[in-house]
Design a protein around this motif. Structure first.
Motif, short mmCIF file in Angstrom:
data_model
loop_
_atom_site.label_atom_id
_atom_site.label_comp_id
_atom_site.label_asym_id
_atom_site.label_seq_id
_atom_site.Cartn_x
_atom_site.Cartn_y
_atom_site.Cartn_z
N UNK A 267 -34.28 32.84 -10.95
CA UNK A 267 -35.17 32.59 -9.82
C UNK A 267 -34.56 31.49 -8.95
N UNK A 268 -34.98 31.44 -7.71
CA UNK A 268 -34.55 30.39 -6.79
C UNK A 268 -35.23 29.08 -7.19
N UNK A 269 -34.57 27.90 -7.15
CA UNK A 269 -33.24 27.64 -6.58
C UNK A 269 -32.11 27.64 -7.60
N UNK A 270 -32.43 27.83 -8.92
CA UNK A 270 -31.36 27.80 -9.92
C UNK A 270 -30.33 28.90 -9.66
N UNK A 271 -30.78 30.06 -9.21
CA UNK A 271 -29.89 31.15 -8.81
C UNK A 271 -30.08 31.40 -7.32
N UNK A 272 -28.98 31.70 -6.63
CA UNK A 272 -29.07 31.81 -5.17
C UNK A 272 -28.25 32.96 -4.60
N UNK A 273 -27.81 33.89 -5.44
CA UNK A 273 -26.91 34.94 -4.97
C UNK A 273 -27.52 36.33 -5.13
N UNK A 274 -28.80 36.45 -4.82
CA UNK A 274 -29.43 37.76 -4.87
C UNK A 274 -29.87 38.14 -6.28
N UNK A 275 -30.57 39.28 -6.37
CA UNK A 275 -31.14 39.76 -7.63
C UNK A 275 -32.04 38.69 -8.25
N UNK A 332 -31.07 36.10 -31.35
CA UNK A 332 -31.18 37.46 -31.88
C UNK A 332 -31.44 38.45 -30.76
N UNK A 333 -31.92 37.96 -29.60
CA UNK A 333 -32.16 38.83 -28.44
C UNK A 333 -31.93 38.03 -27.16
N UNK A 334 -31.38 38.70 -26.15
CA UNK A 334 -31.19 38.12 -24.82
C UNK A 334 -31.78 39.09 -23.80
N UNK A 335 -32.62 38.56 -22.91
CA UNK A 335 -33.32 39.37 -21.92
C UNK A 335 -33.10 38.74 -20.55
N UNK A 336 -32.83 39.56 -19.54
CA UNK A 336 -32.70 38.98 -18.21
C UNK A 336 -32.03 39.90 -17.21
N UNK A 337 -32.03 39.45 -15.95
CA UNK A 337 -31.42 40.20 -14.86
C UNK A 337 -29.90 40.05 -14.92
N UNK A 338 -29.19 41.10 -14.54
CA UNK A 338 -27.73 41.06 -14.47
C UNK A 338 -27.27 39.88 -13.63
N UNK A 339 -26.37 39.07 -14.19
CA UNK A 339 -25.86 37.90 -13.50
C UNK A 339 -25.07 37.04 -14.47
N UNK A 340 -24.50 35.96 -13.97
CA UNK A 340 -23.61 35.13 -14.77
C UNK A 340 -24.27 34.63 -16.04
N UNK A 341 -25.53 34.22 -15.96
CA UNK A 341 -26.21 33.71 -17.15
C UNK A 341 -26.20 34.71 -18.28
N UNK A 342 -26.37 35.98 -17.94
CA UNK A 342 -26.44 37.03 -18.96
C UNK A 342 -25.08 37.30 -19.60
N UNK A 343 -24.00 36.94 -18.91
CA UNK A 343 -22.66 37.17 -19.48
C UNK A 343 -22.47 36.39 -20.77
N UNK A 344 -23.29 35.36 -21.00
CA UNK A 344 -23.21 34.57 -22.23
C UNK A 344 -23.54 35.37 -23.48
N UNK A 345 -24.03 36.59 -23.32
CA UNK A 345 -24.31 37.44 -24.48
C UNK A 345 -23.07 37.61 -25.35
#
Length: 424
Positions: A267-275, A332-345
């Motif tokens: 969510x904004x403002x932590x993320x700022x590049x769409x989605x 044990x589970x990761x949930x979220x919108x496609x983006x850099x944060x999710x690459x940590x999976x």
């Protein structure tokens, strides 16, 4: 001089017009390209860890969904693992550009009259010496790697790590490494945080800095780039089995009492590049995850992740690479919108009896107001991490989603959570 394919010992010398061999008279060297071996198309689709599409009309869209991710996977991984090219007994290596989308490097051997250089994706003929920023001299054998977007944390995780793990597996334990030190020092920071013995074997090169190696130089490379996305720019993968082996060698395993379920908050403002998730809808999603965890008796702690933490002074600060590694290792589970944060999976524990659960929220089959969404259907990390043993689920954006306000079908999320969380 004619080019040669690496491993071909019948390289031809420069010839005169009448076909007789001649010595090079010019002070300028002859540049001879060396090509890696021809790529082989391999079947990479026989994998047990296929993703699941989650949508109220999943059956209707399933065929297009499977065709899309299979095409991506075949393009990214279907030309096999990288080719190995070794130059020596002396060699040079340099990365010329700054680590964004177009990264040129050179690997070459020879000096005054004849220079043989690697000609492959993102490898070009070396620059003239007066264009070098600096030169360092190194003794012993080295292996080198570079790739696109070295300054971007997500791309370092989703492609660089697999290629680094590959080249590490192909050399002796006394071989050292040459890696690119970008302005953000992403790979440098990651390796220092998660594998210090490996990090200690690396010499880091700045753009334009040339390494003169008194020994052999080993390169892992694909001859051609991807065809499906930004032709000529995006490198191939094909090394995830080496990535998995390296990940499983990393020591930090979180105790059962400290296990987590992570929601990657976009969510904004932590993320700022769409989605970006609609803020009110985002709270509904978090509430639904909490309810589902309680319903199924999950003992993990729910962590709302945005790449920051609160320090002792109550201020929000960036998490270190090590902290992010340990957090996602505990999940044990990761949930979220496609983006850099999710690459940590990628840091999750793949030695666990239960496969790590991923619920990635991404662009789906609908016709969206945003044209870029319609050109990026099913964009996801599953194709990047193909072959890693995940319980992978894709939940698509609702049709009314925009760049700044993403929505999902909460009923579909509830059903998905009921299915995946009831098995733990």
């Amino acid at each position: 001089s004619e080019p040669r394919v690496f491993g071909d010992e019948t390289t031809k010398s420069a010839s005169s017009g009448n076909g007789t061999q001649t010595e090079e008279k010019s002070m300028s060297p002859v540049y001879v390209p060396i090509y890696p071996g021809k790529e082989k198309v391999v079947n990479v689709l026989d994998d047990a860890f296929r993703p699941t599409l989650r949508d109220v009309n999943a059956t209707l869209y399933l065929k297009g969904y499977v065709e899309q991710y299979e095409a991506w996977v075949s393009d990214m991984h279907g030309h096999g693992e990288p080719s190995i090219v070794t130059l020596g007994p002396t060699a040079h290596f340099a990365v010329w550009t700054d680590g964004r989308h177009k990264v040129n490097a050179s690997a070459w051997t020879g000096e005054s009259t004849r220079i043989e250089y690697l000609s492959s994706h993102m490898y070009v003929a070396p620059k003239e010496q007066n264009e070098w920023e600096s030169e360092i001299e190194l003794d012993g054998d080295y292996a080198a790697f570079h790739s696109w977007w070295a300054i971007a944390y997500g791309h370092v995780l989703d492609i660089h790590l697999s290629q680094v793990a590959f080249i590490k597996s192909k050399v002796r334990d006394d071989c050292r490494f040459l890696f690119f030190d970008d302005t953000n020092s992403i790979l440098k920071g990651v390796l220092s945080a998660v594998d210090r013995p490996f990090y200690d074997r690396v010499t880091w090169l700045k753009p334009g800095q040339v390494a003169h190696i008194n020994g052999n130089l080993t390169i892992g490379t694909h001859r051609s780039p991807l065809k499906m996305c930004c032709p000529g720019m995006v490198p191939r993968w094909g090394a995830n089995s080496y990535l998995l082996s390296w990940l499983n060698s990393l020591t930090h395993i979180s105790p059962e009492v400290n296990r987590t379920i992570i929601y990657a908050n976009r969510v904004f403002p932590q993320a700022q590049h769409g989605r970006l998730m609609d803020p009110d809808h985002n709270q509904d999603v978090i509430s639904l995850i909490r309810t589902s965890m309680a319903k199924h008796g999950r003992k993990e702690q729910l962590v709302i992740y945005d790449g920051t933490k609160t320090n002792g002074d109550g201020l929000s600060v960036k998490m270190t690479f090590r902290e992010q590694f340990e957090l996602f290792r505990s999940a044990s589970a990761v949930i979220g919108i496609h983006g850099t944060g999710l690459s940590n999976m990628v840091w999750m524990d793949y030695t666990s009896h239960d496969r790590p659960i991923i619920i990635e929220i991404t662009v789906g089959p609908h016709t969206y107001k945003e044209a870029k969404y319609n050109g990026n259907r099913y964009r996801n990390y599953f194709q990047n991490y193909w072959g890693l043993p995940m319980n992978y689920n894709h939940l698509v954006f609702a049709p009314n989603s925009t760049f700044s306000n993403v929505f999902i079908d909460l009923h579909v999320l509830r059903e998905t959570l009921d299915e995946v969380l009831s098995k733990g």
